[in-house]
Structures are given as structure tokens and as C-alpha cells.
Design an enzyme around this catalytic site. Sequence first.
Site, PDB file in Angstrom:
ATOM      1  N   ASP A   1       0.812  -1.215   0.000  1.00 46.94           N
ATOM      2  CA  ASP A   1       0.000   0.000   0.000  1.00 46.94           C
ATOM      3  C   ASP A   1       0.844   1.263   0.000  1.00 46.94           C
ATOM      4  O   ASP A   1       0.446   2.280  -0.572  1.00 46.94           O
ATOM      5  CB  ASP A   1      -0.934   0.004   1.218  1.00 46.94           C
ATOM      6  CG  ASP A   1      -2.161  -0.862   0.994  1.00 46.94           C
ATOM      7  OD1 ASP A   1      -2.061  -1.830   0.211  1.00 46.94           O
ATOM      8  OD2 ASP A   1      -3.210  -0.575   1.582  1.00 46.94           O
TER       9      ASP A   1
ATOM     10  N   CYS B   1       1.240  -8.083   5.317  1.00 45.02           N
ATOM     11  CA  CYS B   1       0.847  -6.701   5.069  1.00 45.02           C
ATOM     12  C   CYS B   1      -0.632  -6.541   4.743  1.00 45.02           C
ATOM     13  O   CYS B   1      -1.381  -7.503   4.681  1.00 45.02           O
ATOM     14  CB  CYS B   1       1.750  -6.090   4.009  1.00 45.02           C
ATOM     15  SG  CYS B   1       3.431  -5.843   4.642  1.00 45.02           S
TER      16      CYS B   1
ATOM     17  N   GLU C   1      -6.687   4.609  -0.371  1.00 42.67           N
ATOM     18  CA  GLU C   1      -6.326   5.260   0.884  1.00 42.67           C
ATOM     19  C   GLU C   1      -5.886   6.696   0.631  1.00 42.67           C
ATOM     20  O   GLU C   1      -5.338   7.019  -0.422  1.00 42.67           O
ATOM     21  CB  GLU C   1      -5.203   4.491   1.577  1.00 42.67           C
ATOM     22  CG  GLU C   1      -5.658   3.150   2.116  1.00 42.67           C
ATOM     23  CD  GLU C   1      -4.557   2.411   2.849  1.00 42.67           C
ATOM     24  OE1 GLU C   1      -3.384   2.838   2.745  1.00 42.67           O
ATOM     25  OE2 GLU C   1      -4.852   1.405   3.512  1.00 42.67           O
TER      26      GLU C   1
ATOM     27  N   SER D   1      -5.056   5.253   5.419  1.00 45.54           N
ATOM     28  CA  SER D   1      -4.000   4.359   5.871  1.00 45.54           C
ATOM     29  C   SER D   1      -4.001   4.335   7.388  1.00 45.54           C
ATOM     30  O   SER D   1      -4.397   5.304   8.039  1.00 45.54           O
ATOM     31  CB  SER D   1      -2.653   4.863   5.355  1.00 45.54           C
ATOM     32  OG  SER D   1      -1.593   4.256   6.056  1.00 45.54           O
TER      33      SER D   1
END
EC number: 4.2.1.9
Length: 557
Positions: free
Chosen positions: A78, A119, A442, A468
Site C-alpha cells: 500500500d 501486510c 487510501e 491508511s
Amino acid sequence: MRSDMIKKGFDKAPHRSLLKATGLKDEDFDKPFIAICNSFIEIIPGHKHLNEFGKLVKEAVRAAGMVPFEFNTIGVDDGIAMGHIGMRYSLPSREIIADSVETVVNAHWFDGMICIPNCDKITPGMMMAALRINIPTVFVSGGPMAAGKTSKGEVVDLSSVFEGVGAYQSGKISEEELKDIEDHGCPSCGSCSGMFTANSMNCLCEVLGLALPGNGSILAIDPRREELIKQAAEKLKILIERDIKPRDIVTEEAIDDAFALDMAMGGSTNTVLHTLALAHEAGLDYDMSRIDAVSRRVPHLCKVSPASNWHMEDIDRAGGISAILKEMSRKEGVLHLDRITATGQTLRENIAHAEIKDKEVIHSLENPHSEEGGLRILKGNLAKDGAVIKSGATEVKRFEGPCVIFNSQDEALAGIMLGKVKKGDVVVIRYEGPRGGPGMPEMLAPTSAIAGMGLGADVALLTDGRFSGASRGISVGHISPEAAAGGTIALLEQGDIVCIDVEERLLEVRVSDEELDKRKKEWKRPEPKVKTGWLGRYAQMVTSANTGAVLKVPNFD
């Protein structure tokens, strides 16, 4: 055994022949077949060490008298995907991961599974698959990264680097200082070191009972993580013998406890999205109002970066997740202690000997950061189906101001950098929800830019997208219904006054119902941003954030 489907009987001679080509011997056909679901990917720091990790897991499975078969999933980093079209693929990757694990495991009739995620979307994707497949499963994540230190000795992490960009843009730090933060923000393998989404989900995996104690906090580079691997193989064998499956473990009470830990630690808002998706896979009717009820009874006991300078290594040093749970258990009605977990024991037994070793890091019930949890569910005419704020990451509990509207993250980031946002504004970033994004990207770059410019306490940000876990400030996300579905956020106009009241759990726009009805009649749904490929299909199938943004199955009736 479940795997007898592919290895027992004269008619399975072709199957055994193929399996012998992989190195199996006749004696192996009397042992449980174990899927080792890995996620080794070189471009993701949290996963680059998992190739060696997988080898250790296979050794442990063999030592426990079972036969391991390793396969891999995809993944998206991300942080690297942040701020460009790549972020549209992050949340959708969760569904691909779940589907791919389901495909491999069900096609080959494994008896049990060890999942090795780490993750952001990889952990929930594998958890969704585990609940869908429902065979005995243990999770062992790759572990958190250590925090870094700049040349001046300042403790930094990935959120420091993102905020450094805003600080440099506004002239608060030099290019050399930004480079120093960049060079030291991510010092090793592992999931980024704060209470961001990856670590939040790995901690929740532990309290849900799918992972063993220590899974959420033991660092990736700590030798104790190898011991977790050995324990995982041994515990999996017990789960197979006792036929304890993920749906036996992940109950409504377990999800309550997961959210309770989340509230106590002020975890990522993404946990709401993912845990609702887990409930869906487990066949549970679990909605956002129940999350709010948990938030009201759970005190906020520890603040971890970005809400403080503490990191996962500090949580581990202070006693880990078990110590937090043990402290929470002192308050009646907060946890369900007698439910089964992947250890084969109850949660009560798992945490029996835990203790807080540093009360600066993990506060006691008598000295909480706040009496209620670090996440709040907001509702109102701007979020009829709910929205989420990480209340533990801001000291501001009420904010009211005129909205500055952007119809995409790119547009918003450009506007922020050009100085179009000032103190007292409410930044609205819309058409970035599950359908509108598509993929519900995000908003770390905009929130970090605002924080880096020193406006974190003076500017609010609302979005139908996500944040996030590294985001902080007055950031309200997951606004449902989203703009692309005609939610109220789509009807906002420049200068409308928006009120965010964290204590009252309200998100309102100061516009009459009559005016909103008038705007709704005039509103036209924009053309989809993507019409082809995976994202095009995803936008057609995805549901709202308040139901976990899971994919809907077409009705064939």
C-alpha cells in the site's frame, strides 16, 4: 482425512502418481496434507523475507509428522501503491487473494493450512479464505519492522516519511533532512512499525484466535518468531485431531473481542472494513452499530504510532497483545474469555500469565488515555450508513467548518499543495469509495501533506475512500453511502458547513432535508472511471463499505 479424496483407493492411482512426481513416498499418503499459504514478494518489505520463512514452516510441519505443500499468493504494498492509480488495486487485491487461496486449497483437498501473511490486504484476504474453506488453520505472520532512527537519533517510521513530504513542501525541513528521514524510515524487513493496517490486522488475528500469542508484536527479525513457527505446526496437528476449524473460532464473540482490542490500541480504521468482511465470510450478521457498542465499553489503553512515538517493538517489550488483553479482562463485560482459539485453549488460558511490563506504553484501566475506544463510528445526514474516525489519533473532538470539495484524491493533493486549503476548512474527497474509486483508495498522501504543513489540528478531511493506518488528524473515512451510490457526500457544495462531533458520534451537513432532496433529484451519476479489466468487474460487484466492501454474488433466481 479430507485429503483421502486425492490419495486413497485404487481409482486414485493417477493422483498418487502425480503426487509421487513431487517427491512423495508411499508412507506420506497416511499423513495429513498441509497447505502452506505463503505471500513472498520481493517488492514488499513486509514480505521479502517470507521465502526463507516458508522453508522454516515446511520443516516444522514435517517435524510434526505432516506433509507440507507450499504455494504463493499475490500482494500489493500500500505504501508503494500510494498516491497513484496503483492504490485502486489495493483493496480489490484482498478479494483475489481470498479467491486464489480458496481455489488452491479446495482443488487439492488439504487437511489443514498454515497461512503466512503480513501486510495490509494479504492478512484479511487469507483470513477470509480460511473462513470460507473452513479447515483447521493457523496463521503466522512475517512480523513487524523495527522503527528507524535518523542521523540525529530521532525515531522515525513510514508515516514520518510521508509527513516529511508535507513538511518539506511547506519549507519546514530541508531536502537533506527529508533524505535523512527517507533513508531511515524503514530500516528492515517486516510490516511497517506503527499501528498501521498490517500490524492492526496481525494483532486482531491473534485476539480472534486464528494466530498464536505473540503473532502481532514479535519483530520480524526476532528469533522468537521462529519458535512461533514450530508452535504453529504443533498446534495445527492438534486442531486437525480435534477438528477445530476457523468458524468454530471466529464467532460473534471473537469479533467483539477483536474490535475491543482495536479500540484499546486505537488501530487502523481499515480494521472495521476487513473485520466486517470476515463476519460476512463466517456467515455472521454483524453490523457497525455493534462496533459502536464495543467502543463505548472499552477504554483506550495504548497509543502507538502515528498517535504517539511508541512502536510495535515497544508494545512487545511491554508485554505484547496478551498483556493488553489481560488488563482489559479486569473490566467486566469487555472480553469473552472462555472461547476456543488456535492454541487449542481458551483466550483466558492464553493470557493467564501475561502482565504489563511498562505502564508508560500500556496504560492500566485506572489510567487510560480515554474511557472509550480509539475508534468511533459516526452517523448523521452525511453518513446515514456510518463512517469511521480514528479518534485516538486526534485531540480534537468537535470540528465545524466550510467544506472544500475535490472529486478525486489527485485533485485534492494538487489543491492542498497549491494552498487551496486553509485553517478551519473541511476537505471533502469524494467519488473514491469502493465503486467510485474504484477500489476505495487510501488517503495517506493528503492527510500526511496536511499534517506535514502543520495543519493537522486545524483542517478536517472527509472521504468515502479509506485512510491508511498511518493517517492521523481529524480524518473521517468510509462514509456510506458513497458518492457513486448517490450518498449525501455527492450532494455537498463548496462552502456547505459540516460538523464533526466525535463525542456525540455525529457527522452532519448544515443543509435542510428539503435542499438535500432537491440536490438529489438534480444529481447525475458520473461515468465509471474504469469499465474494463479487473477494476471494471470489481466496480460492478463490490458492496458498500459499511458491509465490508465484499463482492456480491449475482442472484440467479
